[in-house]
Each structure stands twice: as structure tokens, then as C-alpha cells.
Design a protein around this motif. Sequence first.
Motif, PDB file in Angstrom:
ATOM      1  N   GLU A 398      -1.602   1.468  22.819  1.00  0.00           N
ATOM      2  CA  GLU A 398      -0.993   2.824  22.180  1.00  0.00           C
ATOM      3  C   GLU A 398      -2.595   3.641  21.658  1.00  0.00           C
ATOM      4  O   GLU A 398      -2.798   5.225  21.923  1.00  0.00           O
ATOM      5  N   ASN A 399      -3.972   2.557  21.435  1.00  0.00           N
ATOM      6  CA  ASN A 399      -5.160   3.253  20.961  1.00  0.00           C
ATOM      7  C   ASN A 399      -5.726   3.750  22.042  1.00  0.00           C
ATOM      8  O   ASN A 399      -6.300   5.172  21.772  1.00  0.00           O
ATOM      9  N   PHE A 400      -5.609   2.985  23.313  1.00  0.00           N
ATOM     10  CA  PHE A 400      -5.693   3.293  24.568  1.00  0.00           C
ATOM     11  C   PHE A 400      -5.615   5.040  24.813  1.00  0.00           C
ATOM     12  O   PHE A 400      -6.260   6.316  25.439  1.00  0.00           O
ATOM     13  N   ILE A 401      -4.531   5.294  24.663  1.00  0.00           N
ATOM     14  CA  ILE A 401      -3.631   6.153  25.276  1.00  0.00           C
ATOM     15  C   ILE A 401      -3.801   7.450  24.601  1.00  0.00           C
ATOM     16  O   ILE A 401      -4.531   9.059  24.665  1.00  0.00           O
ATOM     17  N   ASP A 402      -3.625   7.344  23.367  1.00  0.00           N
ATOM     18  CA  ASP A 402      -4.345   8.341  22.031  1.00  0.00           C
ATOM     19  C   ASP A 402      -5.722   8.963  22.286  1.00  0.00           C
ATOM     20  O   ASP A 402      -5.595  10.263  22.321  1.00  0.00           O
ATOM     21  N   CYS A 403      -6.698   7.894  23.224  1.00  0.00           N
ATOM     22  CA  CYS A 403      -7.621   8.478  22.929  1.00  0.00           C
ATOM     23  C   CYS A 403      -8.171   9.292  24.484  1.00  0.00           C
ATOM     24  O   CYS A 403      -8.948  10.301  24.536  1.00  0.00           O
ATOM     25  N   VAL A 404      -7.030   8.398  25.088  1.00  0.00           N
ATOM     26  CA  VAL A 404      -7.052   9.808  26.643  1.00  0.00           C
ATOM     27  C   VAL A 404      -6.988  10.926  26.361  1.00  0.00           C
ATOM     28  O   VAL A 404      -6.988  11.625  26.885  1.00  0.00           O
ATOM     29  N   ARG A 405      -6.053  11.483  25.496  1.00  0.00           N
ATOM     30  CA  ARG A 405      -5.435  12.529  24.798  1.00  0.00           C
ATOM     31  C   ARG A 405      -6.461  13.794  24.645  1.00  0.00           C
ATOM     32  O   ARG A 405      -7.020  14.347  24.028  1.00  0.00           O
ATOM     33  N   SER A 406      -7.099  12.331  23.057  1.00  0.00           N
ATOM     34  CA  SER A 406      -7.955  12.972  22.232  1.00  0.00           C
ATOM     35  C   SER A 406      -9.885  13.708  22.772  1.00  0.00           C
ATOM     36  O   SER A 406     -10.624  13.752  22.616  1.00  0.00           O
ATOM     37  N   ARG A 407      -9.682  12.532  23.767  1.00  0.00           N
ATOM     38  CA  ARG A 407     -11.145  12.724  24.198  1.00  0.00           C
ATOM     39  C   ARG A 407     -12.263  11.204  23.746  1.00  0.00           C
ATOM     40  O   ARG A 407     -13.053  11.737  24.050  1.00  0.00           O
ATOM     41  N   GLU A 408     -11.675  10.910  22.628  1.00  0.00           N
ATOM     42  CA  GLU A 408     -12.909   9.785  21.490  1.00  0.00           C
ATOM     43  C   GLU A 408     -12.441   8.736  21.904  1.00  0.00           C
ATOM     44  O   GLU A 408     -12.047   8.268  23.009  1.00  0.00           O
ATOM     45  N   LYS A 409     -13.933   7.935  20.924  1.00  0.00           N
ATOM     46  CA  LYS A 409     -14.168   6.742  21.467  1.00  0.00           C
ATOM     47  C   LYS A 409     -12.397   5.922  21.060  1.00  0.00           C
ATOM     48  O   LYS A 409     -12.352   5.694  20.203  1.00  0.00           O
ATOM     49  N   THR A 410     -12.232   5.086  22.443  1.00  0.00           N
ATOM     50  CA  THR A 410     -11.453   3.672  22.163  1.00  0.00           C
ATOM     51  C   THR A 410     -11.776   2.472  20.487  1.00  0.00           C
ATOM     52  O   THR A 410     -13.496   2.173  20.741  1.00  0.00           O
ATOM     53  N   ILE A 411     -11.272   1.997  20.572  1.00  0.00           N
ATOM     54  CA  ILE A 411     -11.247   0.913  19.795  1.00  0.00           C
ATOM     55  C   ILE A 411     -12.356  -0.536  20.314  1.00  0.00           C
ATOM     56  O   ILE A 411     -13.142  -1.191  19.573  1.00  0.00           O
ATOM     57  N   ALA A 412     -12.070  -0.216  21.736  1.00  0.00           N
ATOM     58  CA  ALA A 412     -12.694  -1.328  22.430  1.00  0.00           C
ATOM     59  C   ALA A 412     -13.853  -0.856  23.955  1.00  0.00           C
ATOM     60  O   ALA A 412     -13.718  -0.955  25.194  1.00  0.00           O
ATOM     61  N   PRO A 413     -14.773  -0.237  23.556  1.00  0.00           N
ATOM     62  CA  PRO A 413     -15.548   1.373  24.286  1.00  0.00           C
ATOM     63  C   PRO A 413     -15.844   0.508  25.052  1.00  0.00           C
ATOM     64  O   PRO A 413     -16.489  -1.389  25.187  1.00  0.00           O
ATOM     65  N   ILE A 414     -16.366   1.151  26.569  1.00  0.00           N
ATOM     66  CA  ILE A 414     -16.947   0.270  27.453  1.00  0.00           C
ATOM     67  C   ILE A 414     -18.372  -0.444  27.192  1.00  0.00           C
ATOM     68  O   ILE A 414     -18.674  -1.449  27.813  1.00  0.00           O
ATOM     69  N   GLU A 415     -18.859   0.621  26.578  1.00  0.00           N
ATOM     70  CA  GLU A 415     -20.232  -0.349  25.381  1.00  0.00           C
ATOM     71  C   GLU A 415     -20.366  -1.638  25.131  1.00  0.00           C
ATOM     72  O   GLU A 415     -20.924  -3.004  25.131  1.00  0.00           O
ATOM     73  N   VAL A 416     -19.404  -1.713  24.166  1.00  0.00           N
ATOM     74  CA  VAL A 416     -18.944  -2.996  23.219  1.00  0.00           C
ATOM     75  C   VAL A 416     -18.230  -4.189  24.212  1.00  0.00           C
ATOM     76  O   VAL A 416     -19.117  -4.933  24.453  1.00  0.00           O
TER      77      VAL A 416
END
Length: 468
Positions: A398-416
Motif C-alpha cells: 500500500e505504501n508503494f501504491i500511495d507513492c506511485v500516486r503522490s510521487r514521494e519516496k517509498t519507505i524502502a527506496p532504491i537507495e536504501v
Amino acid sequence: MSQKESNQLNRRKFLGLSALGLTGLTVLPSWVIDGVKIAPSDRVTMGFIGLGQQGMNDFASFSSVPGLQVAACCDVDTMKTERFKRRVEEWQKSKNVAARCDKYERYEELLERKDIDAVEVCTPDHWHALQTIHACQAGKDVYVQKPLSFTITEAQTMVRVANDNKRVVQVGSQQRSSAEFQKAIELVQAGAIGHIDKIYAKVGEPPKPLDLPEEAIPGNLNFNLWMGPLNDPKIHYHPDLCPPISLDPMEKEKLWGAWRWYRETGNGFTADWGAHMFDIAQAAIGMDGSGPSEIIPKGYNGQDYLTFKYQSGVVMTEQPYLEDMPNAQGIKFVGDKGWIEVARGYLACSDSSLVPEKLAGRRPRNLTPEERKKMFEEMQKAQAKGGGSFEISSPHMENFIDCVRSREKTIAPIEVGASTAALCCLGNMATELQRPVRWNPATESFGKDKEAWEHRLYHYNYRGSYKL
């Protein structure tokens, strides 16, 4: 008909299907879930790449996220694509949505679909880099299973491409979305147990050489495509690498894909569970996007455990976090004012008043063979209904889908995910070299260590025409 003409015809057919898929999905009615109306404009449409046991579990989690549609799926095993299609279309019908999930063997065709907003990459680790990179270049957001990559160079390239293309990426380290781990991180960072000196993180053994006998490849599996960029001539088909299933009658995989346990095809428990436990440990001590400066292998000068040393003075060892449970995966933070233990469903602290009762859970224990059998049977029954696995985590999806809509960083982003994947690779690298490895996390470099620079876990030479 020539092969060239056949390919052109297939290409035209594919483009026609893509157009139909776009039309069919955009005219779907709004959903009403728990009393909340989801308009077509708010819907996120996904494709799934990699449809084994984990892919099925992940779909079960995604299916509970409001406003999600699934348009297509891809796997090199035709039985697994058909299984996934049936499962998705059953779910679509239950939501009063037109039932359709197109099947592909080659992920590149799925990525060309203009109606797909995001994809999950749930293939074996050696495919994560290319599929994530190509998805980002195709304008898709990506949920990619952990560990992020097979090598350090792959992880670095994935970060660059994702950011260059302004893509939202979530790494499947779902413990980041679990309350007990979030509380453990919060307590450590708040100084609840003082200055952290040591971390015990139990993940398990490094990979071993491939020792499975070669067997005949089943007709439903494109094993050459499964291999993809892997270039080791010792790799051959064995059903443990690609666990078989049956459709009629329906029979699930009887084990997790064993490719993860072998040096030629995976990075062992070091990466499989390290992508969870090492990941949380680094988050707690503020090392997200960074890493250790020295890695010492088990056995070197009498070293009892694989050891990671940080410039801050913190030392993390791959060792049991519970003395009476040597094989239980989990973490223990040791500070100068106390300790914190955390694992899935369990959180404890030397000051028990700091742990909310709802998060304390039960202390892990050794299960009898009968208890393990019963637990496995119950999990299989639940999975057959589309859920019920320790690898399911709807909040993370759900965090991922929320961020797809908002364009914000996810809780486990690719840099991490990249820094955690690098740490796991460094652990295996030191183990294979049988000596310490020094790493500069700021410059991501080994200095003058030629052996480390040339190690396959830093940069891997792909097979044939595959290129990073």
C-alpha cells in the motif's frame, strides 16, 4: 512463412492486444471498497514479472490495496503464468471488474504496454537489475523484491537509472513496514538503550557451490531464458532451482527456489535474510545509504562470526541474537544502557516499559517436527485461498501504491536497497576471499584492493548479448 515475417506478424498482434488492453481497462467501472469509491483516474494498473511462490504471495498482498488493477503477467514457466492468470481473474470477478490478465514469456513485451503504470519484479536475484532498469526506462514504477541486486555494480546502476527516469521504486524489504521493527528503530535512534556498541544479526550461512545433479528440462519451462545473464557453465537445470507446480490438479511449489542457496545463482542466507535483518540494523544506526568500512570473514584469525565494522565504532556480527535459539533470524541491539531484541512478531527490551504490549509478541521458540508440519500445512491451505504467508505484507504494498500516486519516496527506496545489497555482497566477498575487505561507503570504493575490484560480486560479466 519466414521467421522474419512471423516475428512481424506476432509484433502486430502484440500491438493490437496492447491497444485492446488499454481500452478494456480504461472503461472499467469505479470500484467501491470498504465504502470508498475508487475512480478510474485514481486506479494504478500493474504487471507482474516472476510468478513463483513469492510472486503469488505478493499478489495476495497487492490485491487488498484499494484502486489496484492487474493487466498482465510474465514468467518463463507457462504453467505459472496460467496459474497467475486464473488467480487474478478470479479476484477481478470478485470485485465486479472485467476479468482479463494477459500472459507473456518475455518481460520486454509487457513493459511496452502503455496501460501499465507499475510492475513488480519478483524473479530470481540475477534478473532484478536488468528488469528493473528496463522498467524504469519504459516509464514504469517498480516494486522489486529483495535483495535489490546480485552485485554491487548492478545496485549502483539501478539507483542511477531510477533517479534519471524519476521512477518510484519500493524494495521488498517489508520489515520496514512492520510495527515491531519500526518501534525497534525508533527506540535505538531515541537513545533508549544508550550508545550502541554491538549488533547481533542472525541471518544464516553464505552460499555454497552448486551441487545439484542435472535433470531433463520440462517442456513448460524456458530454462535458457530463466538463466538470462548468468554465465557460469556449471549451471544446469534441476527442479529445485525452478520448483515445479501442477495445474490440474492444482499443486503448489513444495519448496522455495533453491537458486538462492548456491554461489553460481544466488547469495545465500547472507543476502536472502540479510536483506531483512542487516537492513533493519543499518536503518537503526543511521547507515541507510551508507555501510561498513571493514568486513572480516568468519574464521579469519580466529574470528567467530562474519563481522561488519562501522566508522562510528559500531560492530555488527552475524551471530545468534538469542542464545537458546541459534538458528532463529532476528536482531539484538546492545547499548551501554540496555538491549533490544526484535524479530518478526517479537519485540523485547531490557526496560520492558518501553515496549507497547501490542508489539511485544511471543518470544521465538524451537518448534517440534509435528508443529513445523502443522504450521506448513496451515500456510499452504491459506495460500491456496490467496493469502496466509509470513512473506505477505499489505502495508508495504500500500505504501508503494500511495507513492506511485503522490510521487514521494517509498519507505524502502532504491537507495536504501542498494546499500543493503552492497553490504550483503561485501559479506560474501570477504568470505570468499578469506580475508578482511575494506570499503569506503562514501565513495563506494575499495582503494587499491585489486582482488575486490575484480570480484564477481562487485562486477559480473553477463552471458552472451546481455549487458548492464
